[in-house]
Design a protein around this motif. Structure first.
Motif, PDB file in Angstrom:
ATOM      1  N   ALA A  36       6.503  69.537  50.108  1.00  0.00           N
ATOM      2  CA  ALA A  36       7.417  69.125  48.854  1.00  0.00           C
ATOM      3  C   ALA A  36       7.039  67.338  48.767  1.00  0.00           C
ATOM      4  O   ALA A  36       6.396  66.428  49.677  1.00  0.00           O
ATOM      5  N   GLY A  39      12.178  63.989  46.040  1.00  0.00           N
ATOM      6  CA  GLY A  39      12.528  63.414  44.773  1.00  0.00           C
ATOM      7  C   GLY A  39      12.124  64.218  43.744  1.00  0.00           C
ATOM      8  O   GLY A  39      13.020  64.319  42.688  1.00  0.00           O
ATOM      9  N   VAL A  40      11.778  65.033  44.229  1.00  0.00           N
ATOM     10  CA  VAL A  40      10.528  66.104  42.807  1.00  0.00           C
ATOM     11  C   VAL A  40      11.690  66.954  43.286  1.00  0.00           C
ATOM     12  O   VAL A  40      10.866  68.002  44.269  1.00  0.00           O
ATOM     13  N   SER A  41      12.004  68.369  42.580  1.00  0.00           N
ATOM     14  CA  SER A  41      12.445  69.773  42.133  1.00  0.00           C
ATOM     15  C   SER A  41      10.918  70.295  42.035  1.00  0.00           C
ATOM     16  O   SER A  41      10.285  69.928  41.348  1.00  0.00           O
ATOM     17  N   ALA A  42      10.469  71.520  42.611  1.00  0.00           N
ATOM     18  CA  ALA A  42       9.333  72.883  42.541  1.00  0.00           C
ATOM     19  C   ALA A  42       9.673  73.086  40.898  1.00  0.00           C
ATOM     20  O   ALA A  42       8.635  73.299  40.080  1.00  0.00           O
ATOM     21  N   ASP A  43      10.686  72.667  40.946  1.00  0.00           N
ATOM     22  CA  ASP A  43      10.849  73.521  38.786  1.00  0.00           C
ATOM     23  C   ASP A  43      10.502  72.943  37.785  1.00  0.00           C
ATOM     24  O   ASP A  43      10.457  72.873  36.486  1.00  0.00           O
ATOM     25  N   GLN A  44      10.106  71.306  38.002  1.00  0.00           N
ATOM     26  CA  GLN A  44       9.409  70.260  38.022  1.00  0.00           C
ATOM     27  C   GLN A  44       8.518  69.748  37.639  1.00  0.00           C
ATOM     28  O   GLN A  44       7.422  70.613  38.022  1.00  0.00           O
ATOM     29  N   PHE A  47       5.698  67.874  39.720  1.00  0.00           N
ATOM     30  CA  PHE A  47       5.587  68.715  40.942  1.00  0.00           C
ATOM     31  C   PHE A  47       5.008  68.777  41.247  1.00  0.00           C
ATOM     32  O   PHE A  47       3.558  68.609  42.113  1.00  0.00           O
ATOM     33  N   GLN A  48       4.292  70.095  40.345  1.00  0.00           N
ATOM     34  CA  GLN A  48       2.319  70.383  41.006  1.00  0.00           C
ATOM     35  C   GLN A  48       1.380  69.311  41.739  1.00  0.00           C
ATOM     36  O   GLN A  48       0.955  69.718  42.331  1.00  0.00           O
ATOM     37  N   SER A  51       2.561  66.404  43.950  1.00  0.00           N
ATOM     38  CA  SER A  51       2.354  67.116  45.499  1.00  0.00           C
ATOM     39  C   SER A  51       0.867  67.545  45.271  1.00  0.00           C
ATOM     40  O   SER A  51       0.700  67.185  46.832  1.00  0.00           O
ATOM     41  N   SER A 151      11.735  60.788  37.203  1.00  0.00           N
ATOM     42  CA  SER A 151      13.723  61.112  38.034  1.00  0.00           C
ATOM     43  C   SER A 151      14.672  59.897  36.763  1.00  0.00           C
ATOM     44  O   SER A 151      15.561  60.587  37.374  1.00  0.00           O
ATOM     45  N   SER A 165       1.239  69.396  34.340  1.00  0.00           N
ATOM     46  CA  SER A 165       1.813  69.091  35.130  1.00  0.00           C
ATOM     47  C   SER A 165       0.855  66.803  35.509  1.00  0.00           C
ATOM     48  O   SER A 165       0.891  66.418  35.653  1.00  0.00           O
TER      49      SER A 165
END
Length: 603
Positions: A36, A39-44, A47-48, A51, A151, A165
């Motif tokens: 993870a 401050g970044v969700s996996a659906d943004q 993110f990939q 991460s 964000s 991404s």
């Protein structure tokens, strides 16, 4: 995947196809579980990529004893791609080896152009980090900074959220680090980015148009799993699943060069000067090896301004003028090449090699290599100071342009005609000499088996004399110096892996010397076709394996002579083997005059 170059595929759309086509992989490809990002969700969308690089940095910086077999342990170059692009891993690895040590280690195969001519990369065509750069970025906390930057913005600072991404990674690196990717690929030839899915602009059509150098691409976009398979089939040099030996052979013969290095600043974003220089010099450095006898800079000076040849072979050339001098390229790149050289030396060339420190006759044959392949060949091996074997039988342009430039500069007038003959060609020297009797060495003659070459997409066609065996007169060789120098300069800049015979034809065209037919040659010989050679009586027969060379030579040597020479012609032939033709004519005339006088006063 083990190795210095590790690929991280960011899409699972065609996962089974990727695993099936991945080279050197017998098991399923390993998977990397992404951590993870605060401050970044996996659906943004960003993110990939964020991460991925955060997870890799942590894994590489904190080695675990239990993970001694971790496939990441051997990774130096780290590449992010999506699963819809074909990645030519061997070519990319070679290109990265060429630029190793340059800073910063951040490359894009095909970058898009951004503000201030800044190259912005993403995984659609791939981008690469070096391990050291990734560690440096991780210590600066760049991932967290990027996360906060995005964000706090509703539209990614005006760029929107529809990009791949990796785009947001390259965008953030430019904002916070002023770090921009350096070009690694040539969009004209090596990198096929996405275009219209059908017709003449499709990636597959563009790949076909690159024939025969399509195997040189770094990346190709695919529109479907079947397209990915077709790209793989066309790009592979060796194709275990198909029996098209001729096509595989053609792929192996064509070198990979970077067209756009001729004008590195013409692209947007442009080539970095240091990267362009490193890629252009790379084949030279690889050929010189780890402990070179001569440095790259000194070598380039020698190639452009050849020094006077030395050694016994050069001394044989500087003796009295010959009618025909034959140069045979020798290489120990493979055992087969050595065996072919031995077969040529022991068959058709033996009679014309220097023996016991002297040359018999007016035809001279010499081997050409940086070092003699065998110690006993030392005296008849022409070893030039700048000769550099590229270790590939077909990548001979550099060696031969240098050889011809050296001969043209220092030795052109010592032979009426100069011949280059392949080691896997059987050369019938008596027939070659017979063909040369109808030619004037004072004319600019470039003769052989005239062949056509084409440019990309078959748009332009030019002629050249096939490399199996061609002739250059002394007048043509002297006139060729400017063209050879221009070609050498272009070779050293960006095209070191060009093919010898086609490039030589281009060099001579620069000075308006064009090929002509020398006579009948067999270029598609097959084992067991000895009778065909006896019937067709070619000047040169190609391609002859080493074992077949002996059988063919025995048959040709036992062949009955077509025309019985008169006693006067025999005397003339014997005399010409020892003296100049003009001197022979005067001696024979004087001999006949004495004979006439003696018969006139006979009682």
């Amino acid at each position: 995947m083990r190795g210095e170059l590790c690929l991280f595929v960011g899409s699972s759309q065609w996962e089974s196809i990727i695993e099936a086509e991945a080279s050197n992989c017998t098991n399923k490809l390993p998977r990397l579980s992404l951590e993870a990002v605060p401050g970044v969700s996996a659906d943004q969308p960003h993110f990939q990529a964020l991460s991925l690089w955060s997870t890799l940095a942590r894994r590489l910086l904190t080695p675990n004893v239990s993970r001694s077999e971790d496939p990441l342990s051997q990774c130096y170059w780290l590449m992010h791609v999506d699963g819809r692009s074909y990645i030519n891993i061997p070519r990319i690895a070679e290109r990265l080896d060429c630029v190793a040590g340059l800073q910063p280690e951040y490359y894009a195969l095909s970058a898009m152009i951004g503000e201030s001519r800044v190259g912005l990369a993403d995984e659609s065509t791939g981008y690469v980090f070096g391990r050291k750069l990734l560690f440096h970025l991780h210590s600066s906390g760049w991932v967290e900074k990027c996360a906060r930057e995005f964000s706090n913005s509703e539209d990614a600072q005006g760029f929107g959220w529809t990009w791949p991404s990796g785009f947001y990674v390259s965008l953030c690196l430019w904002w916070h680090q002023r770090l921009r990717s350096q070009r690694l690929g040539d969009p004209l030839q090596e990198v096929l980015t996405r275009s219209l899915p059908r017709g003449r602009d499709s990636p597959l059509h563009r790949l076909r148009s690159l024939h025969p150098s399509g195997h040189c691409i770094l990346c190709a976009a695919a529109s479907s799993p079947s397209s990915l398979r077709e790209i793989h089939r066309r790009v592979q040099i060796a194709s275990p699943g198909e029996k098209d030996v001729a096509r595989d052979s053609l792929r192996a013969e064509v070198g990979c060069f970077v067209h756009s290095l001729a004008e590195p600043e013409a692209l947007a974003p442009p080539w970095s000067y240091r990267v362009a220089r490193a890629i252009a010099r790379c084949p030279l450095k690889l050929a010189l090896g780890q402990q070179p006898e001569i440095g790259v800079s000194i070598l380039k000076q020698e190639l452009l301004r050849p020094s006077l040849p030395k050694g016994a072979a050069a001394a044989y050339l500087r003796g009295r003028r010959k009618e025909l001098c034959i140069l045979m390229p020798a290489t120990d790149a493979t055992p087969t090449q050595v065996d072919r050289a031995v077969a040529a030396v022991e068959t058709w060339a033996r009679r014309y090699l220097p023996s016991a420190g002297r040359v018999t006759g007016r035809t001279l044959a010499l081997l050409y290599s940086r070092h003699p392949l065998l110690e006993t060949w030392k005296d008849f091996t022409l070893s030039l100071h700048g000769d550099l074997d590229m270790r590939h039988p077909k990548f001979n342009a550099l060696r031969f342009v240098y050889m011809w430039l050296t001969l043209a500069t220092h030795l052109a007038t010592y032979c009426d005609f100069w011949m280059k003959a392949d080691m896997d060609a059987y050369v019938n020297i008596p027939r070659i000499r017979q063909a040369l009797r109808f030619m004037n060495a004072s004319e600019k003659i470039y003769a052989g088996a005239v062949t056509f070459s084409h440019g990309p997409g078959y748009e332009t066609w030019n002629t050249f004399a096939h490399g199996i065996g061609y002739i250059i007169s002394r007048a043509a060789l002297r006139a060729a110096v400017p063209g050879l120098r221009k070609c050498m300069d272009q070779l050293l800049q960006f095209r070191l892996e060009a093919i010898e015979d086609m490039l030589l034809g281009a060099c001579l065209r620069k000075v308006e010397i064009y090929p002509r037919e020398l006579g009948h040659m067999i270029y598609n010989y097959r084992s067991g076709q000895v009778q065909r050679v006896l019937e067709e009586k070619p000047l040169v027969t190609h391609r002859v394996d080493e074992d077949e060379m002996y059988r063919l030579h025995t048959a040709v040597a036992d062949e009955p002579k077509m025309v019985e020479l008169s006693p006067e012609e025999k005397k003339m032939r014997h005399c010409e083997d020892l003296l100049e033709p003009a001197m022979c004519i005067r001696l024979l005339c004087f001999s006949n005059k004495l004979l006439w006088m003696s018969s006139s006063f006979r009682p």
